[in-house]
Design a protein around this motif. Structure first.
Motif, PDB file in Angstrom:
ATOM      1  N   MET A 111       0.830  -1.205   0.000  1.00 38.95           N
ATOM      2  CA  MET A 111       0.000   0.000   0.000  1.00 38.95           C
ATOM      3  C   MET A 111       0.864   1.255   0.000  1.00 38.95           C
ATOM      4  O   MET A 111       0.500   2.269  -0.618  1.00 38.95           O
ATOM      5  CB  MET A 111      -0.935   0.001   1.206  1.00 38.95           C
ATOM      6  CG  MET A 111      -1.860  -1.196   1.285  1.00 38.95           C
ATOM      7  SD  MET A 111      -2.710  -1.568  -0.279  1.00 38.95           S
ATOM      8  CE  MET A 111      -3.570  -0.049  -0.603  1.00 38.95           C
ATOM      9  N   THR A 112       2.000   1.199   0.668  1.00 42.54           N
ATOM     10  CA  THR A 112       2.918   2.337   0.645  1.00 42.54           C
ATOM     11  C   THR A 112       3.398   2.600  -0.777  1.00 42.54           C
ATOM     12  O   THR A 112       3.441   3.752  -1.237  1.00 42.54           O
ATOM     13  CB  THR A 112       4.117   2.071   1.573  1.00 42.54           C
ATOM     14  OG1 THR A 112       3.647   1.832   2.897  1.00 42.54           O
ATOM     15  CG2 THR A 112       5.065   3.260   1.589  1.00 42.54           C
TER      16      THR A 112
ATOM     17  N   PHE B 282       0.462   4.115  -2.847  1.00 40.60           N
ATOM     18  CA  PHE B 282       0.214   5.527  -2.535  1.00 40.60           C
ATOM     19  C   PHE B 282       1.326   6.404  -3.106  1.00 40.60           C
ATOM     20  O   PHE B 282       1.064   7.503  -3.613  1.00 40.60           O
ATOM     21  CB  PHE B 282       0.090   5.731  -1.028  1.00 40.60           C
ATOM     22  CG  PHE B 282      -1.295   5.485  -0.494  1.00 40.60           C
ATOM     23  CD1 PHE B 282      -2.351   6.295  -0.872  1.00 40.60           C
ATOM     24  CD2 PHE B 282      -1.541   4.438   0.385  1.00 40.60           C
ATOM     25  CE1 PHE B 282      -3.637   6.076  -0.382  1.00 40.60           C
ATOM     26  CE2 PHE B 282      -2.818   4.207   0.880  1.00 40.60           C
ATOM     27  CZ  PHE B 282      -3.868   5.028   0.496  1.00 40.60           C
TER      28      PHE B 282
ATOM     29  N   SER C  78       0.823   6.631  -6.895  1.00 45.66           N
ATOM     30  CA  SER C  78      -0.333   7.483  -7.197  1.00 45.66           C
ATOM     31  C   SER C  78       0.043   8.951  -7.074  1.00 45.66           C
ATOM     32  O   SER C  78      -0.338   9.776  -7.917  1.00 45.66           O
ATOM     33  CB  SER C  78      -1.480   7.148  -6.256  1.00 45.66           C
ATOM     34  OG  SER C  78      -1.929   5.820  -6.446  1.00 45.66           O
TER      35      SER C  78
ATOM     36  N   PHE D  38      -9.171   1.793   0.191  1.00 45.47           N
ATOM     37  CA  PHE D  38      -8.074   2.436  -0.521  1.00 45.47           C
ATOM     38  C   PHE D  38      -8.591   3.449  -1.531  1.00 45.47           C
ATOM     39  O   PHE D  38      -8.023   4.539  -1.685  1.00 45.47           O
ATOM     40  CB  PHE D  38      -7.229   1.364  -1.219  1.00 45.47           C
ATOM     41  CG  PHE D  38      -6.189   1.910  -2.160  1.00 45.47           C
ATOM     42  CD1 PHE D  38      -5.091   2.597  -1.682  1.00 45.47           C
ATOM     43  CD2 PHE D  38      -6.312   1.731  -3.529  1.00 45.47           C
ATOM     44  CE1 PHE D  38      -4.127   3.104  -2.540  1.00 45.47           C
ATOM     45  CE2 PHE D  38      -5.361   2.228  -4.397  1.00 45.47           C
ATOM     46  CZ  PHE D  38      -4.259   2.914  -3.904  1.00 45.47           C
TER      47      PHE D  38
ATOM     48  N   LEU E 147      -7.696   7.317  -1.328  1.00 51.29           N
ATOM     49  CA  LEU E 147      -6.935   7.859  -2.455  1.00 51.29           C
ATOM     50  C   LEU E 147      -7.700   8.979  -3.137  1.00 51.29           C
ATOM     51  O   LEU E 147      -7.102   9.986  -3.552  1.00 51.29           O
ATOM     52  CB  LEU E 147      -6.603   6.747  -3.452  1.00 51.29           C
ATOM     53  CG  LEU E 147      -5.756   7.160  -4.659  1.00 51.29           C
ATOM     54  CD1 LEU E 147      -4.440   7.775  -4.218  1.00 51.29           C
ATOM     55  CD2 LEU E 147      -5.502   5.956  -5.579  1.00 51.29           C
TER      56      LEU E 147
ATOM     57  N   PHE F 193      -7.151  12.054  -1.125  1.00 50.90           N
ATOM     58  CA  PHE F 193      -5.810  12.590  -1.380  1.00 50.90           C
ATOM     59  C   PHE F 193      -5.777  13.355  -2.696  1.00 50.90           C
ATOM     60  O   PHE F 193      -5.230  14.464  -2.784  1.00 50.90           O
ATOM     61  CB  PHE F 193      -4.787  11.455  -1.428  1.00 50.90           C
ATOM     62  CG  PHE F 193      -4.462  10.848  -0.097  1.00 50.90           C
ATOM     63  CD1 PHE F 193      -5.114  11.222   1.065  1.00 50.90           C
ATOM     64  CD2 PHE F 193      -3.483   9.858  -0.002  1.00 50.90           C
ATOM     65  CE1 PHE F 193      -4.807  10.652   2.288  1.00 50.90           C
ATOM     66  CE2 PHE F 193      -3.160   9.284   1.216  1.00 50.90           C
ATOM     67  CZ  PHE F 193      -3.825   9.680   2.359  1.00 50.90           C
TER      68      PHE F 193
ATOM     69  N   TYR G  50       0.869   7.145   5.008  1.00 53.22           N
ATOM     70  CA  TYR G  50       0.383   7.166   3.627  1.00 53.22           C
ATOM     71  C   TYR G  50       0.337   8.594   3.079  1.00 53.22           C
ATOM     72  O   TYR G  50       0.676   8.830   1.914  1.00 53.22           O
ATOM     73  CB  TYR G  50      -1.009   6.542   3.553  1.00 53.22           C
ATOM     74  CG  TYR G  50      -1.066   5.066   3.858  1.00 53.22           C
ATOM     75  CD1 TYR G  50       0.024   4.237   3.592  1.00 53.22           C
ATOM     76  CD2 TYR G  50      -2.206   4.488   4.405  1.00 53.22           C
ATOM     77  CE1 TYR G  50      -0.027   2.881   3.868  1.00 53.22           C
ATOM     78  CE2 TYR G  50      -2.271   3.126   4.675  1.00 53.22           C
ATOM     79  CZ  TYR G  50      -1.179   2.329   4.413  1.00 53.22           C
ATOM     80  OH  TYR G  50      -1.242   0.985   4.678  1.00 53.22           O
TER      81      TYR G  50
ATOM     82  N   PHE H 107       2.531   9.744  -0.151  1.00 52.41           N
ATOM     83  CA  PHE H 107       1.810  10.341  -1.283  1.00 52.41           C
ATOM     84  C   PHE H 107       2.393  11.712  -1.603  1.00 52.41           C
ATOM     85  O   PHE H 107       2.644  12.033  -2.779  1.00 52.41           O
ATOM     86  CB  PHE H 107       0.325  10.455  -0.954  1.00 52.41           C
ATOM     87  CG  PHE H 107      -0.498  11.071  -2.056  1.00 52.41           C
ATOM     88  CD1 PHE H 107      -0.966  10.296  -3.100  1.00 52.41           C
ATOM     89  CD2 PHE H 107      -0.799  12.428  -2.044  1.00 52.41           C
ATOM     90  CE1 PHE H 107      -1.728  10.859  -4.121  1.00 52.41           C
ATOM     91  CE2 PHE H 107      -1.550  13.003  -3.050  1.00 52.41           C
ATOM     92  CZ  PHE H 107      -2.019  12.218  -4.099  1.00 52.41           C
TER      93      PHE H 107
ATOM     94  N   SER I  78      -4.651   3.911 -10.732  1.00 52.42           N
ATOM     95  CA  SER I  78      -3.515   4.806 -10.504  1.00 52.42           C
ATOM     96  C   SER I  78      -3.877   6.223 -10.946  1.00 52.42           C
ATOM     97  O   SER I  78      -4.905   6.477 -11.544  1.00 52.42           O
ATOM     98  CB  SER I  78      -2.293   4.323 -11.293  1.00 52.42           C
ATOM     99  OG  SER I  78      -2.611   4.292 -12.677  1.00 52.42           O
TER     100      SER I  78
END
Length: 352
Positions: A73-74, A77, A80, A152, A156, A159, A233, A237, A345
């Motif tokens: 997940m890191t 992120f 992305s 997620f 996301l 973000f 996260y 990001f 993405s």
């Protein structure tokens, strides 16, 4: 047959280059996430709330879960964030937000409404609860609320929305083309230290003062995340956005070196496995106190997640794009293309 090696990438600007290595890395992380959730059913210490609990359990799957739970997940992120500037520059703010609604918010809403309740019902069955519909609804919007794996997408999207609303546009050329890339310097040590410190502080602080790592926080039925990891996260990001604007990983610009990051990744894996195995498998070892648990858990997690991100970028930049390109010479890489097109993405995925 087109040449898929790194040397064939265009170098005209930050926002015009294709990056086969990173294209290959994204679906690889999706496969890691799938493997993580499949392996959880066979952990020696499988959580009692997990959807499927198998009687056949082994420590090997526990160790696999510990490693796979630390970095995919890191990486996602970070990637992305990395591709967000080029997408925003190419589309403009309004079109960028519309694309994120379609690619992130709509799938999130469909998943939360149509799929997550069934996952919650499976979770209830793990506790031995088989409820009638009305009681199930009350339980779902109560202690059993979850968003499944769709959390997620919601996080996301948040973000991306915040980034789009706060980002300053890059100045283009007189012809309207994106600005040309300038060689980027190696990131200074404080950048890595800051991201590591944010991750470790939020992780350990949550364990000590908020809630355990495995517990999730529900904010208004919209955002659903682990408090221990959310600030980490956010940090990666933001680091990805910074790297995207600086043109990291493009030819002539900064890229992580494979060997140093491989060494740090190996150290991170060793620390994470030691922390998992030592307290329960070594006779006579004194159980650590709450503060020691928080510090060691956050330290090993933060090192592994950050080191794995840049080790895998270096690895896939060196070999990933070439491997997929070589495979494509023998025929369509259908699975890889499907995964790359479905990874949500920041930049629209294109066949490698």
């Amino acid at each position: 047959m087109p040449n898929h090696s790194r040397t064939s990438l265009p170098t005209s600007g930050v926002f015009g280059a294709r990056m086969p290595g990173l294209d290959a890395l994204r679906p690889a992380m999706i496969l890691c996430v799938i493997s993580l959730h499949a392996a959880m059913a066979y952990m020696a210490y499988v959580p009692e709330w997990w959807y499927v609990i198998d009687e056949r359990r082994t420590l090997a799957f526990t160790l696999l879960v510990v490693i796979l739970d630390s970095f995919p997940m890191t990486v996602l992120f970070f990637l992305s964030g990395y591709f967000a500037p080029r997408s925003l520059e190419r589309r403009g703010k309004t079109a960028f937000l519309k694309s994120k609604v379609m690619r992130l918010a709509v799938p999130w809403a469909l998943g939360v409404v149509l799929v997550a309740p069934f996952l919650a019902r499976a979770c209830m069955k793990s506790y031995g609860l088989v409820l009638p519909f009305d009681e199930f609804i009350q339980a779902y919007f109560g202690p059993f609320y979850q968003q499944g794996h769709y959390w997620f997408l919601g996080v996301l999207f948040a973000f991306m929305a915040v980034y789009a609303l706060t980002a300053r546009p890059n100045s283009g050329s007189a012809s309207g083309e994106p600005r040309a890339a300038t060689p980027s310097r190696s990131p200074t040590g404080w950048v890595w230290l800051l991201v590591f410190a944010i991750s470790m502080a939020s992780y350990s602080g949550s364990i000590l003062y908020v809630r355990p790592v495995a517990e999730w926080l529900n904010i208004g039925w919209l955002l659903y995340f682990q408090p221990a990891r959310i600030f980490g996260y956010i940090a990666v990001f933001a680091l990805g956005v910074h790297g995207g604007r600086q043109g990291w990983f493009l030819p002539g610009n900064w890229s992580p070196r494979l060997v140093p990051w491989a060494v740090l990744f190996t150290i991170g894996v060793a620390l994470r496995l030691w922390w998992t195995v030592a307290p329960t498998q070594i006779p006579g070892l004194e159980a650590p106190g709450p503060a020691a648990v928080a510090i060691w858990d956050s330290f090993s997690y933060s090192i592994l997640s950050l080191a794995a991100t840049f080790f895998l970028i270096a690895l896939f930049q060196s070999f990933g794009g070439r491997a997929v390109g070589a495979a494509a010479a023998w025929g369509p890489v259908l699975l890889w293309d499907i995964l790359a097109a479905s990874d949500f993405s920041a930049a629209p995925a294109k066949p490698v």
